[in-house]
Structure formats: structure tokens, C-alpha cells
Scaffold this active site. Structure first.
Site, mmCIF file in Angstrom:
data_model
loop_
_atom_site.group_PDB
_atom_site.id
_atom_site.type_symbol
_atom_site.label_atom_id
_atom_site.label_comp_id
_atom_site.label_asym_id
_atom_site.label_seq_id
_atom_site.Cartn_x
_atom_site.Cartn_y
_atom_site.Cartn_z
ATOM 1 N N HIS A 196 -94.459 -13.442 -25.887
ATOM 2 C CA HIS A 196 -94.416 -14.596 -24.974
ATOM 3 C C HIS A 196 -94.376 -15.890 -25.775
ATOM 4 O O HIS A 196 -95.356 -16.269 -26.413
ATOM 5 C CB HIS A 196 -95.651 -14.551 -24.081
ATOM 6 C CG HIS A 196 -95.578 -15.436 -22.888
ATOM 7 N ND1 HIS A 196 -94.775 -16.550 -22.815
ATOM 8 C CD2 HIS A 196 -96.227 -15.355 -21.681
ATOM 9 C CE1 HIS A 196 -94.931 -17.131 -21.639
ATOM 10 N NE2 HIS A 196 -95.805 -16.418 -20.935
ATOM 11 N N CYS A 236 -96.279 -21.992 -19.765
ATOM 12 C CA CYS A 236 -95.183 -21.034 -19.887
ATOM 13 C C CYS A 236 -93.912 -21.452 -19.154
ATOM 14 O O CYS A 236 -92.859 -20.844 -19.362
ATOM 15 C CB CYS A 236 -95.625 -19.671 -19.371
ATOM 16 S SG CYS A 236 -97.332 -19.259 -19.771
ATOM 17 N N LYS A 282 -89.235 -10.815 -23.256
ATOM 18 C CA LYS A 282 -90.588 -10.768 -23.830
ATOM 19 C C LYS A 282 -90.932 -9.381 -24.357
ATOM 20 O O LYS A 282 -91.842 -9.244 -25.171
ATOM 21 C CB LYS A 282 -91.617 -11.216 -22.796
ATOM 22 C CG LYS A 282 -91.555 -12.702 -22.445
ATOM 23 C CD LYS A 282 -92.619 -13.059 -21.439
ATOM 24 C CE LYS A 282 -92.520 -14.522 -21.031
ATOM 25 N NZ LYS A 282 -91.277 -14.820 -20.273
ATOM 26 N N HIS A 302 -89.494 -13.537 -15.846
ATOM 27 C CA HIS A 302 -90.628 -13.972 -16.648
ATOM 28 C C HIS A 302 -91.243 -12.757 -17.333
ATOM 29 O O HIS A 302 -91.547 -12.804 -18.520
ATOM 30 C CB HIS A 302 -91.649 -14.686 -15.766
ATOM 31 C CG HIS A 302 -92.717 -15.388 -16.524
ATOM 32 N ND1 HIS A 302 -92.444 -16.389 -17.431
ATOM 33 C CD2 HIS A 302 -94.072 -15.233 -16.524
ATOM 34 C CE1 HIS A 302 -93.578 -16.820 -17.963
ATOM 35 N NE2 HIS A 302 -94.578 -16.132 -17.429
ATOM 36 N N GLU A 336 -93.743 -10.811 -9.405
ATOM 37 C CA GLU A 336 -92.360 -11.236 -9.606
ATOM 38 C C GLU A 336 -91.381 -10.264 -8.950
ATOM 39 O O GLU A 336 -90.384 -10.681 -8.355
ATOM 40 C CB GLU A 336 -92.053 -11.376 -11.093
ATOM 41 C CG GLU A 336 -90.686 -11.972 -11.368
ATOM 42 C CD GLU A 336 -90.459 -12.340 -12.813
ATOM 43 O OE1 GLU A 336 -89.513 -13.098 -13.094
ATOM 44 O OE2 GLU A 336 -91.231 -11.885 -13.687
ATOM 45 N N PHE A 371 -99.167 -19.932 -16.413
ATOM 46 C CA PHE A 371 -100.607 -20.069 -16.169
ATOM 47 C C PHE A 371 -100.819 -21.354 -15.376
ATOM 48 O O PHE A 371 -100.220 -22.387 -15.670
ATOM 49 C CB PHE A 371 -101.347 -20.172 -17.500
ATOM 50 C CG PHE A 371 -101.910 -18.868 -17.981
ATOM 51 C CD1 PHE A 371 -101.259 -17.671 -17.731
ATOM 52 C CD2 PHE A 371 -103.087 -18.826 -18.705
ATOM 53 C CE1 PHE A 371 -101.777 -16.470 -18.174
ATOM 54 C CE2 PHE A 371 -103.618 -17.629 -19.161
ATOM 55 C CZ PHE A 371 -102.962 -16.444 -18.894
#
Length: 423
Positions: free
Chosen positions: A347, A169, A342, A310, A321, A406
Site C-alpha cells: 500500500h 490513502c 497492492k 483499492h 468495495e 483511512f
């Protein structure tokens, strides 16, 4: 030090098959999430995703000189985005081949279901557990994760540096950051950078579903599924697409009269060393990446107006975050506009950070911050300004972009408005 500016943009996303349509969809707060048609998802626990519109036509979107015979779905998105970015930059003959390069966050190639079934059939009928299918050359080519990168480099006519980055990602965030470094260090004067991916396959949907990372509550209401920072969030929604930029050395771009969209000021990267699927509860890793990018840009934290988060909509990521932003910015965190695209696209994995950069460029250009949609019930632990529901008009001069992958690979970028009279 050499400086790097964005002079071209291209995109293929669930909101549109070009950069402008994607941007208009973002500021309209439109969801691109729907029922998946990339495979028969009947019986799967997750049956929705952010899928590129069916009217995407690679034959018309990709330059004729691009060799795409063996390139699969994600690579075709990437080639189309690069084609648009190059046309936008109008840089075909601007630099010799050894001063052009490529850095892309790339999809990881894998066999498709028919190929796996054929392998299983041969093994079961032969009685030999080590038996394998003799593959024609095109089968091998189609599974090569670097094939699309090579096609992009040939299309660009580049003999300078080429980097394919497979950090999930955060891949396109790393790619854009590495493009910045190559220009700063004089390795290239023009870089094409961004990312492409399409994890809307049966294997990816099943795998992420088994991990418990994707929401399975909204199969009958897909537009409400992606809910970053909302109290009812229950996992991310998969998406697909590509976003690409032409990044040039600033003085060279100015000398040729290029239109400059924005300047890339700073880049930071870190590794959580925590868990494969979870972010550290205290925001570690993300903190280091943001602080490094801000320091690299020469900015003060008070210079930052917007954070393009994100913001996946998973329980842990949104908390981690938010805590990281508060740690980095202190009281200024409550004066930031924080947004997650997103919520509208799902995503885009390897292309996610590049989409966030597109959001940042648009905010700088039009003084408009796209919203975080589906933020209906605020989580009391998440108390920043996430620009809920509707786009916001505000003055924007500097933007921080986050990508938290990830495996714990994090990137942050700082981009800013470009002024012709700046030193």
C-alpha cells in the site's frame, strides 16, 4: 468544457525506479514485498513491506535544479517521479509560469526516532517536563510536510495553483481530480499531479500494527503477504514510493504535438462518515464516489471495462468495495475485470491512487490488465473477476480507479483512451 489529458508519467515504486519498469513488473505479476531495511525491525510484529529498490539513486534521478537539501525519503521519491514525468511530457517551455500548477497527495512529515529520543533525553535530564530541544533551522525544514511540494513547484517553474492534499490513502486521487478541475475551469493549462509517501518507518509500522490493520503472518514469506480478495487475507502490507503525471489541457497539448497517454474523463469524491479505520459493510461512500465519477465522465456503466480497485487485503475493505462495485454496476459488475496492484507493491498510501492510475493507463495503452496475485483461495462472498495470478489481454477503452482512505475519504476517477479524431 475544457478537457484534460495525461502527457507525462513518472514513478518510483517497489517494482522499479521508473514508470516503465514498474509497469513491466506489474504485468509480470512480480512482488516487490520483502523484509524492511529502512530501520532495524528485529522484534517488531511486522517486519515486511513494499520498499523502493536499494538501487534508487536520487542524485541521478532528480533534476539538478531541484533544491532537495532538507527533503526526506518520501519527498525524494516524489521529486524523482516528477522529474521523469516532465521529461516524458517534454513540456519545459510549453506554457508561461502562471499557467503551470501542482497538485500532489503528500506524505505527512513527522519527527524521526533520534529526534524524539533527543526530546525525551532533554526533558528527563532537565527535570522540566516542558523543556524542548532548540532546533536548528534545518531540523524544522526537514519536518515540514510542504517542503517537497515547494521544491517541485520551483523545479516546474510554476506560479499557478499549488495544492498539497493530505487525505491519506486517497490523497493522490484527490490531487489528480483537483488537477482535472483546475484545467476544466481554466485555472491552469498544465498541472503536475500525483502522490508520494513512505510510511516504512518504525513509528508507522508500530502504529498500524497496533491498530491490527497490517498482516503479521508472512514475515517469513513476504511475497505472499499482500492478498486482496483472498479468503486468507489478514491485513494490508505497507509500501512506499511516488507516481506523478503531467496533465494538460487537451487542445493545448494537441497544438504542441504532445504524445497523449490517456484522457481523464471524470472525478468523484465522498466521505463515509463511518469509522476511522473501517469501510461501511454496505459499500456506502465508495458507491457515491464511483457514481459521481461515472456521471462526471458522461459514461454509461457499460462503457467501463476495468476497475482498478483499492483492494487492500483487509477483511472489511475488500467486502465493502466488492459490494459497492456490485451496487454501482449491477449485472455488469460480473463483466468487469477488477484488479489490485497492492497485491504486488503493498500500500503506497498517499501515492496509492496514482499507482492505480498508472495501471489504468497501461491497460489502455497495451490492452493488458495486471493481475491480482496471491489470490489462491477465493472468498465466497467476493465473487467478481479479480484477474487472479496472471495478466490478461483484453480490449480496454475506459477504466475506473478507486481509492478508499483511512478516515473515510473516497475518490474515484474515470480515464479513457484518447482518440485524435474525437470531438
Amino acid at each position: 468544457m475544457r478537457r484534460a489529458v495525461i502527457t507525462g508519467m513518472g514513478a518510483v515504486t517497489p517494482l522499479g525506479v521508473d514508470a516503465e519498469t514498474t509497469w513491466r513488473g506489474l504485468i509480470a505479476g512480480r512482488s516487490g514485498v520483502g523484509r524492511l531495511t529502512t530501520f532495524d525491525c528485529t522484534g517488531f510484529p511486522v517486519r515486511i513491506g513494499g520498499q523502493v529498490p536499494d538501487d534508487f539513486d536520487p542524485d541521478s534521478a532528480i533534476r539538478p535544479d531541484a533544491d532537495r537539501r532538507w527533503i526526506g525519503r518520501p519527498g525524494r521519491f516524489g521529486l524523482a517521479a516528477v522529474t521523469e514525468a516532465l521529461a516524458d511530457a517534454d513540456c519545459a517551455a510549453a506554457y508561461p509560469p502562471d499557467e503551470r500548477g501542482l497538485a500532489m497527495g503528500a506524505s505527512v512529515g513527522r519527527p524521526d526516532l533520534p529526534h524524539l529520543l533527543e526530546i525525551a533525553r532533554v526533558r528527563s535530564t532537565s527535570g522540566d517536563p516542558t523543556a524542548f530541544v532548540t532546533q536548528p533551522p534545518q531540523r524544522v525544514m526537514a519536518d515540514d510536510q510542504n517542503l517537497a511540494l515547494n521544491a517541485m513547484a520551483r523545479m516546474l517553474g510554476a506560479s499557478g495553483p499549488m495544492v498539497g492534499i493530505h487525505t491519506a490513502c486517497s490523497g493522490s486521487g484527490h490531487a489528480i481530480g483537483e488537477a482535472l478541475r483546475m484545467i476544466q475551469e481554466g485555472d491552469a493549462r498544465l498541472m503536475v499531479a500525483g502522490g508520494y509517501d513512505s510510511l516504512t518507518t518504525w513509528a508507522d509500522i508500530l502504529g498500524f500494527g497496533l491498530l491490527g490493520a497490517m498482516t503479521d503472518r508472512y514475515n517469513d514469506n513476504p511475497r505472499a503477504a499482500s492478498r486482496p480478495f483472498d479468503n486468507e487475507r489478514s491485513g494490508f502490507v505497507i509500501g512506499e514510493g511516488a507516481v506523478a503525471f503531467v496533465v494538460e489541457e487537451r487542445e493545448s497539448a494537441r497544438a504542441r504535438g504532445a504524445h497523449i497517454h490517456a484522457e481523464i474523463r471524470g472525478y468523484g469524491a465522498s466521505l463515509n462518515a463511518w469509522r476511522i479505520t473501517d469501510s461501511p459493510p454496505d459499500g456506502a461512500g465508495a458507491i457515491e464516489a464511483m457514481e459521481a465519477a461515472i456521471d462526471d465522465s458522461g459514461s454509461d456503466i457499460r462503457d467501463i471495462d476495468v476497475v482498478v480497485a483499492h483492494g487492500t487485503g483487509t477483511q472489511g475493505n475488500d467486502v465493502s468495495e466488492t459490494r459497492a462495485i456490485k451496487k454501482v454496476f449491477g449485472d455488469h459488475a460480473y463483466r468487469l475485470a477488477v484488479t489490485s496492484p497492492k497485491s504486488m507493491t503493498g500500500h503506497l498510501t498517499a501515492a496509492a491512487a496514482a499507482l492505480n492510475v498508472l495501471v489504468g493507463v497501461g491497460a489502455l495503452r497495451e490492452y493488458t490488465v495486471p493481475p491480482t496475485i496471491n489470490l489462491e483461495i477465493p472468498d465466497r462472498a467476493l465473487d467478481l473477476d479479480y484477474v487472479p495470478h496472471c495478466a490478461r489481454s483484453m480490449r480496454v477503452s475506459t477504466v475506473l480507479i478507486n481509492a478508499l482512505a483511512f478516515g473515510g475519504a473516497n475518490t474515484s476517477l474515470v480515464i479513457a483512451s484518447h482518440r485524435e479524431d474525437s470531438p
